[in-house]
Design a protein around this motif. Sequence first.
Motif, mmCIF file in Angstrom:
data_model
loop_
_atom_site.group_PDB
_atom_site.id
_atom_site.type_symbol
_atom_site.label_atom_id
_atom_site.label_comp_id
_atom_site.label_asym_id
_atom_site.label_seq_id
_atom_site.Cartn_x
_atom_site.Cartn_y
_atom_site.Cartn_z
ATOM 1 N N GLY A 31 0.818 -1.220 0.000
ATOM 2 C CA GLY A 31 0.000 0.000 0.000
ATOM 3 C C GLY A 31 0.840 1.253 0.000
ATOM 4 N N ASN A 32 1.930 1.249 0.792
ATOM 5 C CA ASN A 32 2.831 2.407 0.808
ATOM 6 C C ASN A 32 3.449 2.645 -0.558
ATOM 7 O OD1 ASN A 32 2.269 2.559 3.515
ATOM 8 N ND2 ASN A 32 4.297 1.950 4.220
ATOM 9 N N GLY A 33 3.877 1.564 -1.206
ATOM 10 C CA GLY A 33 4.484 1.702 -2.524
ATOM 11 C C GLY A 33 3.509 2.203 -3.570
ATOM 12 N N LEU A 34 2.284 1.672 -3.560
ATOM 13 C CA LEU A 34 1.274 2.128 -4.507
ATOM 14 C C LEU A 34 0.956 3.602 -4.291
ATOM 15 C CD1 LEU A 34 -1.209 -0.913 -4.526
ATOM 16 C CD2 LEU A 34 0.434 -0.282 -6.303
ATOM 17 N N ALA A 35 0.887 4.028 -3.028
ATOM 18 C CA ALA A 35 0.588 5.434 -2.736
ATOM 19 C C ALA A 35 1.680 6.356 -3.273
ATOM 20 C CB ALA A 35 0.422 5.626 -1.231
ATOM 21 N N LEU A 36 2.939 5.952 -3.167
ATOM 22 C CA LEU A 36 4.033 6.758 -3.718
ATOM 23 C C LEU A 36 3.891 6.923 -5.223
ATOM 24 C CD1 LEU A 36 7.299 5.625 -1.876
ATOM 25 C CD2 LEU A 36 6.154 7.838 -1.716
ATOM 26 N N LEU A 37 3.390 5.886 -5.876
ATOM 27 C CA LEU A 37 3.214 5.935 -7.332
ATOM 28 C C LEU A 37 1.970 6.719 -7.737
ATOM 29 C CD1 LEU A 37 4.125 2.225 -8.072
ATOM 30 C CD2 LEU A 37 5.476 4.215 -8.756
#
Length: 637
Positions: free
Chosen positions: A623-629
């Motif tokens: 989820g953190n990675g998707l939010a950064l993208l």
Amino acid sequence: MYAPASTTATATTTAAARMEERRRVTPSRAELPGAVAVGVPMDAVRREIAGHLASALLLSSSGTATPGRVPTTATGEADDSDHPTMASLLRAIVYPHNRVHGDFAVPVAKLAKFDNFPAEQHPALVARKWAASIQPGTYVAKADAIGMYINIHVHPVAVTKMILTEIFEKRESFGTWKTLGHGKNVIVEFSSPNINKTFDTCNLRSTIVGNFIKNIHVAFGFNVLSMNWLGDWGTPFAGLTVGFKKYGSEEELSRNPVKHLTDTYLIPRETNWGEAMDDSAVFKQMEDGDAEALGLWKHLTDHLVVEPRQIYKRLNVTFDVWSGESEMCSPARLSLLEQRLREHNLTFEKQGAQVVDLNAQKLGEVVLRKRNGRTLYMIRDLASAVQRWETHSFDKMFYVTNSTCQTLHFRQMFKVLELMKCDWVSRCTHIPVEGVCSFRTRAGIVKPAMKFLDEIASEMRETINRSAGKQAELGYNNPPPEKIADILGVSAVILQYCSLRRRTSNDSSICDVMKGGPYIQYTHARLCGIQRTNADRVRVTNAVDFHLLSEPEASHVAVLLAKYPEVVRSCFEQLDPCPLVHHLFKLAHAVRVAFPVLMVKGQEQNIAEARMLLFWAARIVIGNGLALLGITPLHFM
């Protein structure tokens, strides 16, 4: 916004230009105070390995062997001597290409420059001797040698405990360092379309990358000002007003502004070329502040920005400032800029035009004003840069554009600012993003971004319809399928466009996007489903027996979770989302391999809670990675 610079030079992107970009992009330790203190979870393991290396090299501050002691400099950085510091030893520790060889590797040849290295012995022999001398520790389980490499194997349970405990404590902040950018001001200008043209897939990719650069600086604690610098000025816009005034329809303008204005722009040119001469005269009226001319221009541009705003909303892209070239046309502002240029003897007249000669720097000649006195976008860009510095005193300013052909324009622009003695120009960086090969405007083929997103969403909707019965059976009706389809489509486009380095062209078709797009979202949704299904019986807690996560599948997931902060830091340093996308695919794959092995439902309480913590941590990191993208993580699919 940007087009190839007006110049007599035929300069193109060169190796020197790429070196200049890397120099400007990569933040140095001096530019980012506090970066030395930034650590990642696996550094604890590396420090233990570095202690073993120091012992093998018989190093200590006194010159005798003291196991685990490594000298450091005041800054923690390596010096140029033959004496290793903690930082220099840590840099010698790498990840092996094949994880079956171990969790870390040390190329012995990297240590050959240090004092006390047995240079008379073959590196392969040194590797075997040193590997045999490494004893188990807190994290290090064993070491072996293959050729000239020392391969380090870690205690899987120790690493799993370390990383899951940290994720449990940090949660959504895991993988970022809010203190890194404290007190630092950053401007990120991105997207910046020419609004009189179709917002196409090339614009789409630069917008996605620019949004990521904004997001990662926000995550690292910088004060970020995101800016959309619209191409909304110039003779072509005067031509639009001329055509619309004679042949335009308000109804058609509301229905499809770009197409209708393009059609009305072409009519007088196809029927009576003499009418095209009105463009320059109308543009002069606009620059002179004629109310009627500016009123019509404003009316048309208000319609032209409607579609870009809709696209930004679908992409989860927001801007702090909507600006444009038109705001830099104040006679007083331009007069001050031109006065500064004259004070430094930078401008001269050539055939009636105002020009800056950069031939000495092999950058050609830059035209600021045409012979009729009308401004070109270079002088407006220069005025904008000066105004931004005076207003914001930025520490970094990034220009994210959709084509490497802009490299010359920005090299010229930065050089002019440098010759104007604007010392802050060293803080400005151009971030070129290669476009989508199949849909290049100059090849005569334009793929409208909105149409492309609609097509992807339609394909996703068909996929969702095939599983609608199962969703209804489970009661998963929120969000509605249409919303899920659009989020999946946007996710697929972002992941596909970021899967290659930003300097690499992305030749994506709908089929390409459909292949990998839903994969990560489905993994995240399934992780959410595991937590929902077991919520009444299994709690998320870090008070678990980590020895119950000794399976290879659990250890592999934990190691990938531990590597996530390093990947994010690498993306920050490179200003490129590509490593993050690849890591998320690896993590999603590892999690899906673990699903059938690490069942939660129906297990004993202590086993279920340990596995739940692992899957919960994976959900947090994905989820953190998707939010950064810039992607909205889905909880239902």
